[in-house]
Design an enzyme around this catalytic site. Structure first.
Site, PDB file in Angstrom:
ATOM      1  N   SER A   1     -11.866 -24.875 -25.895  1.00  0.00           N
ATOM      2  CA  SER A   1     -10.998 -24.083 -25.021  1.00  0.00           C
ATOM      3  C   SER A   1      -9.537 -24.380 -25.334  1.00  0.00           C
ATOM      4  CB  SER A   1     -11.306 -24.440 -23.563  1.00  0.00           C
ATOM      5  OG  SER A   1     -10.388 -23.796 -22.704  1.00  0.00           O
TER       6      SER A   1
ATOM      7  N   CYS B   1     -12.455 -28.517 -13.197  1.00  0.00           N
ATOM      8  CA  CYS B   1     -11.438 -28.016 -14.123  1.00  0.00           C
ATOM      9  C   CYS B   1     -10.058 -28.274 -13.569  1.00  0.00           C
ATOM     10  CB  CYS B   1     -11.551 -26.503 -14.288  1.00  0.00           C
ATOM     11  SG  CYS B   1     -13.056 -25.958 -15.027  1.00  0.00           S
TER      12      CYS B   1
ATOM     13  N   ASN C   1      -8.887 -24.508  -8.332  1.00  0.00           N
ATOM     14  CA  ASN C   1      -9.231 -25.774  -7.667  1.00  0.00           C
ATOM     15  C   ASN C   1      -7.964 -26.429  -7.163  1.00  0.00           C
ATOM     16  OD1 ASN C   1     -12.007 -25.695  -8.259  1.00  0.00           O
ATOM     17  ND2 ASN C   1     -11.561 -26.352 -10.340  1.00  0.00           N
TER      18      ASN C   1
ATOM     19  N   CYS D   1      -2.227 -27.304 -13.490  1.00  0.00           N
ATOM     20  CA  CYS D   1      -3.175 -28.275 -14.040  1.00  0.00           C
ATOM     21  C   CYS D   1      -2.716 -29.707 -13.803  1.00  0.00           C
ATOM     22  CB  CYS D   1      -3.327 -28.015 -15.543  1.00  0.00           C
ATOM     23  SG  CYS D   1      -4.366 -29.225 -16.371  1.00  0.00           S
TER      24      CYS D   1
ATOM     25  N   SER E   1      -7.765 -19.852 -22.377  1.00  0.00           N
ATOM     26  CA  SER E   1      -7.283 -19.905 -20.994  1.00  0.00           C
ATOM     27  C   SER E   1      -6.215 -18.832 -20.845  1.00  0.00           C
ATOM     28  CB  SER E   1      -6.684 -21.274 -20.691  1.00  0.00           C
ATOM     29  OG  SER E   1      -7.697 -22.247 -20.745  1.00  0.00           O
ATOM     30  N   LEU E   2      -6.582 -17.702 -20.293  1.00  0.00           N
ATOM     31  CA  LEU E   2      -5.644 -16.573 -20.230  1.00  0.00           C
ATOM     32  C   LEU E   2      -4.841 -16.612 -18.924  1.00  0.00           C
ATOM     33  CD1 LEU E   2      -4.628 -14.025 -21.654  1.00  0.00           C
ATOM     34  CD2 LEU E   2      -6.446 -12.743 -20.487  1.00  0.00           C
ATOM     35  N   ASN E   3      -5.529 -16.491 -17.820  1.00  0.00           N
ATOM     36  CA  ASN E   3      -4.953 -16.761 -16.487  1.00  0.00           C
ATOM     37  C   ASN E   3      -3.908 -15.790 -15.958  1.00  0.00           C
ATOM     38  OD1 ASN E   3      -6.585 -19.027 -16.426  1.00  0.00           O
ATOM     39  ND2 ASN E   3      -5.012 -20.337 -17.306  1.00  0.00           N
TER      40      ASN E   3
ATOM     41  N   GLY F   1      -6.339 -32.458 -22.222  1.00  0.00           N
ATOM     42  CA  GLY F   1      -5.686 -32.227 -23.503  1.00  0.00           C
ATOM     43  C   GLY F   1      -5.871 -30.841 -24.079  1.00  0.00           C
ATOM     44  N   GLU F   2      -4.999 -30.518 -25.029  1.00  0.00           N
ATOM     45  CA  GLU F   2      -5.063 -29.233 -25.722  1.00  0.00           C
ATOM     46  C   GLU F   2      -5.647 -29.496 -27.117  1.00  0.00           C
ATOM     47  OE1 GLU F   2      -4.625 -25.802 -25.518  1.00  0.00           O
ATOM     48  OE2 GLU F   2      -5.202 -26.074 -27.607  1.00  0.00           O
TER      49      GLU F   2
ATOM     50  N   CYS G   1       1.069 -26.749 -18.139  1.00  0.00           N
ATOM     51  CA  CYS G   1       0.599 -25.657 -17.264  1.00  0.00           C
ATOM     52  C   CYS G   1       0.782 -26.063 -15.797  1.00  0.00           C
ATOM     53  CB  CYS G   1      -0.858 -25.317 -17.553  1.00  0.00           C
ATOM     54  SG  CYS G   1      -1.101 -24.845 -19.264  1.00  0.00           S
TER      55      CYS G   1
ATOM     56  N   CYS H   1     -18.333 -32.161 -20.763  1.00  0.00           N
ATOM     57  CA  CYS H   1     -16.943 -31.717 -20.916  1.00  0.00           C
ATOM     58  C   CYS H   1     -16.126 -32.899 -21.429  1.00  0.00           C
ATOM     59  CB  CYS H   1     -16.436 -31.252 -19.553  1.00  0.00           C
ATOM     60  SG  CYS H   1     -14.714 -30.756 -19.571  1.00  0.00           S
TER      61      CYS H   1
ATOM     62  N   CYS I   1      -1.482 -34.262 -21.595  1.00  0.00           N
ATOM     63  CA  CYS I   1      -1.315 -32.990 -22.306  1.00  0.00           C
ATOM     64  C   CYS I   1       0.152 -32.585 -22.243  1.00  0.00           C
ATOM     65  CB  CYS I   1      -2.170 -31.901 -21.662  1.00  0.00           C
ATOM     66  SG  CYS I   1      -2.080 -30.323 -22.532  1.00  0.00           S
TER      67      CYS I   1
ATOM     68  N   GLU J   1     -11.084 -39.135 -19.171  1.00  0.00           N
ATOM     69  CA  GLU J   1     -12.218 -38.759 -18.329  1.00  0.00           C
ATOM     70  C   GLU J   1     -13.126 -37.770 -19.059  1.00  0.00           C
ATOM     71  OE1 GLU J   1     -10.330 -39.468 -13.937  1.00  0.00           O
ATOM     72  OE2 GLU J   1      -9.974 -37.514 -14.822  1.00  0.00           O
TER      73      GLU J   1
HETATM   74  N1  SAH Z   1      -6.220 -27.384 -22.759  1.00  0.00           N
HETATM   75  C1  SAH Z   1      -7.328 -26.523 -22.894  1.00  0.00           C
HETATM   76  C2  SAH Z   1      -8.623 -27.146 -22.451  1.00  0.00           C
HETATM   77  C3  SAH Z   1      -8.565 -28.023 -21.253  1.00  0.00           C
HETATM   78  S1  SAH Z   1      -8.068 -27.261 -19.709  1.00  0.00           S
HETATM   79  C4  SAH Z   1      -7.086 -25.234 -22.163  1.00  0.00           C
HETATM   80  O1  SAH Z   1      -6.101 -25.122 -21.429  1.00  0.00           O
HETATM   81  O2  SAH Z   1      -7.869 -24.314 -22.354  1.00  0.00           O
HETATM   82  C5  SAH Z   1      -9.641 -26.693 -19.193  1.00  0.00           C
HETATM   83  C6  SAH Z   1      -9.680 -25.480 -18.286  1.00  0.00           C
HETATM   84  O3  SAH Z   1      -9.364 -25.864 -16.941  1.00  0.00           O
HETATM   85  C7  SAH Z   1      -8.731 -24.370 -18.662  1.00  0.00           C
HETATM   86  O4  SAH Z   1      -9.451 -23.159 -18.755  1.00  0.00           O
HETATM   87  C8  SAH Z   1      -7.770 -24.313 -17.506  1.00  0.00           C
HETATM   88  O5  SAH Z   1      -7.296 -23.025 -17.350  1.00  0.00           O
HETATM   89  C9  SAH Z   1      -8.627 -24.817 -16.361  1.00  0.00           C
HETATM   90  N2  SAH Z   1      -7.885 -25.357 -15.224  1.00  0.00           N
HETATM   91  C10 SAH Z   1      -6.818 -26.168 -15.264  1.00  0.00           C
HETATM   92  N3  SAH Z   1      -6.379 -26.438 -14.005  1.00  0.00           N
HETATM   93  C11 SAH Z   1      -7.206 -25.788 -13.159  1.00  0.00           C
HETATM   94  C12 SAH Z   1      -7.298 -25.692 -11.742  1.00  0.00           C
HETATM   95  N4  SAH Z   1      -6.449 -26.336 -10.956  1.00  0.00           N
HETATM   96  N5  SAH Z   1      -8.287 -24.930 -11.208  1.00  0.00           N
HETATM   97  C13 SAH Z   1      -9.175 -24.300 -12.019  1.00  0.00           C
HETATM   98  N6  SAH Z   1      -9.146 -24.373 -13.347  1.00  0.00           N
HETATM   99  C14 SAH Z   1      -8.177 -25.092 -13.926  1.00  0.00           C
HETATM  100 FE1  SF4 Z   2      -3.093 -28.819 -21.042  1.00  0.00          FE
HETATM  101 FE2  SF4 Z   2      -5.148 -27.134 -20.703  1.00  0.00          FE
HETATM  102 FE3  SF4 Z   2      -4.052 -28.419 -18.599  1.00  0.00          FE
HETATM  103 FE4  SF4 Z   2      -2.686 -26.482 -19.823  1.00  0.00          FE
HETATM  104  S1  SF4 Z   2      -4.639 -26.248 -18.730  1.00  0.00           S
HETATM  105  S2  SF4 Z   2      -1.869 -28.500 -19.206  1.00  0.00           S
HETATM  106  S3  SF4 Z   2      -3.274 -26.776 -21.939  1.00  0.00           S
HETATM  107  S4  SF4 Z   2      -5.127 -29.353 -20.303  1.00  0.00           S
END
Ligand code: SAH
Ligand code: SF4
Length: 354
Positions: free
Chosen positions: A203, A344, A301, A128, A225-227, A170-171, A125, A114, A121, A101
């Site tokens: 990212s 996201c 989200n 995600c 992506s710190l979180n 993906g990462e 996480c 994007c 991936c 996508e």
């Molecule tokens: N794998 C890479 C890039 C893709 S993820 C990474 O993790 O940075 C893209 C972004 O979406 C990341 O910043 C992640 O933290 C965010 N993301 C993933 N799941 C989400 C969710 N449910 N709500 C909001 N942001 C989310």
């Molecule tokens: Fe992969 Fe990024 Fe999703 Fe983590 S947030 S599972 S690294 S796509």
């Protein structure tokens, strides 16, 4: 007796998986002048033709040579969904039937795209959606670049597609070589897609073993992506933290070779009751002191089956206020495309069975 006279079709290498140096070498071996490489690449990436026959300023002999030696990949568009906020989610089918996508996001003055770097991936996480399928495979350089080529065809009118974020499925740093090669094509000012490095952002969940190479290999922007602000919370949300804990990640960011006047973006998903307290905001401000940093706050989200909740607007604003007080640029990013699962963390891999 049956005679098998049919030739088994050989798959030719995709011309879009070669970079300029490699193509030049191939041309030279065939006795073709080196400047022809730029000419061919401009047809592919600037004029975005769909076959070697369209390269009308090449001799018929050279066109034939290319046709006999290379294939010319394109993505199959399976679906385009439009959100009420104007963003569009593309579902592309790859040659092996996997799908990815890509999301086109309208901004005030331009579009941002994007793009995905893997099918699924492996990083796992917990918040995600992409993580649910696990890693299916890496995308090739061509599959990464083809997402941009395909969407560019749809962007007409005054607003241009100027910004790219590698934030889809993906990462990116787990598919390092193909990602760097794709970035090379996207930002090649001579015969590539001519995006400015200042308008391309990668990212990552924080695979710091790749940071040194990344800073050396490209000048695009970096987002992390710190979180979370504490290791136990981050490890619970993002398994990568067990290998590369917060202090090592921050240290790697502080040492990262940034382009002049540039900052690293820290993405922080706000999840109710998990990482959204004012104590977290204060810890975040302290944590990022050694780094040239700006912060994107992303209210979580929710997606089908997600165990987490989005915090109340008031909690998000309070969190932001602490960061502002401490002198940070902190922007609340309400994801676009929520109604079509293009926001996201909502992208997922499906296999088309037809
Ligand atoms: N794998 C890479 C890039 C893709 S993820 C990474 O993790 O940075 C893209 C972004 O979406 C990341 O910043 C992640 O933290 C965010 N993301 C993933 N799941 C989400 C969710 N449910 N709500 C909001 N942001 C989310
Ligand atoms: Fe992969 Fe990024 Fe999703 Fe983590 S947030 S599972 S690294 S796509």
């Amino acid at each position: 007796m049956t005679q098998f006279t049919e030739k088994i079709p050989q798959t030719l290498p995709d011309i879009k998986t070669f970079n300029k140096e490699e193509l030049t070498r191939w041309f030279e071996e065939k006795g073709i002048q080196a400047y022809r490489t730029s000419q061919v690449m401009r047809w592919i990436y600037l004029k975005q033709v769909e076959s070697f026959d369209d390269m009308t300023d090449l001799s018929i002999k050279n066109r034939q040579l290319l046709t006999e030696n290379f294939s010319f990949s394109m993505l199959e568009t399976r679906q385009v969904e439009s959100s009420t906020d104007g963003s569009q989610k593309y579902l592309f089918e790859l040659q092996d039937g996997n799908t990815i996508e890509t999301v086109l996001i309208p901004e005030k003055t331009h579009y941002t795209l994007c793009i995905s770097t893997q099918v699924g991936c492996a990083m796992g996480c917990r918040f995600c959606m992409t993580a649910k399928s696990g890693l299916i495979r890496n995308l090739t350089q061509a599959e990464i670049v083809n997402q941009v080529i395909r969407v560019l065809k749809d962007v007409t009118g005054e607003k241009r597609l100027t910004n790219i974020v590698l934030m889809g499925m993906g990462e990116p740093l787990a598919n390092y070589e193909n990602v760097i090669r794709a970035i090379g094509i996207l930002t090649d000012n001579d015969s590539g897609l001519q995006f400015s490095t200042r308008r391309v952002t990668l990212s990552t969940s924080g695979i710091i073993s790749r940071f040194e190479a990344l800073g050396r290999d490209t000048k695009i922007n970096l987002a992390i992506s710190l979180n979370a602000t504490e290791n136990h919370t981050r490890s619970m949300l993002m398994p990568v933290n067990r290998k590369y804990p917060i202090e090592d990640l921050i240290d790697a960011c502080a040492r990262y070779q940034l382009a002049p006047r540039n900052k690293i973006t820290f993405e922080y998903i706000l999840i109710q009751g998990v990482n959204d307290s004012t104590a977290d905001a204060h810890r975040l401000a302290k944590l990022l002191r050694p780094v040239k940093a700006k912060i994107n706050l992303i209210p979580f989200n929710e997606h089908p089956g997600s165990e987490f909740k989005r915090p109340a607007e008031s909690a998000t604003l309070k969190f932001q206020a602490v960061l502002h007080e401490k002198g940070y640029t902190a922007i609340i990013r309400h994801s676009k495309g929520l109604d079509i699962s293009a926001a996201c963390g909502q992208l997922s891999a499906k296999k088309i069975i037809s």
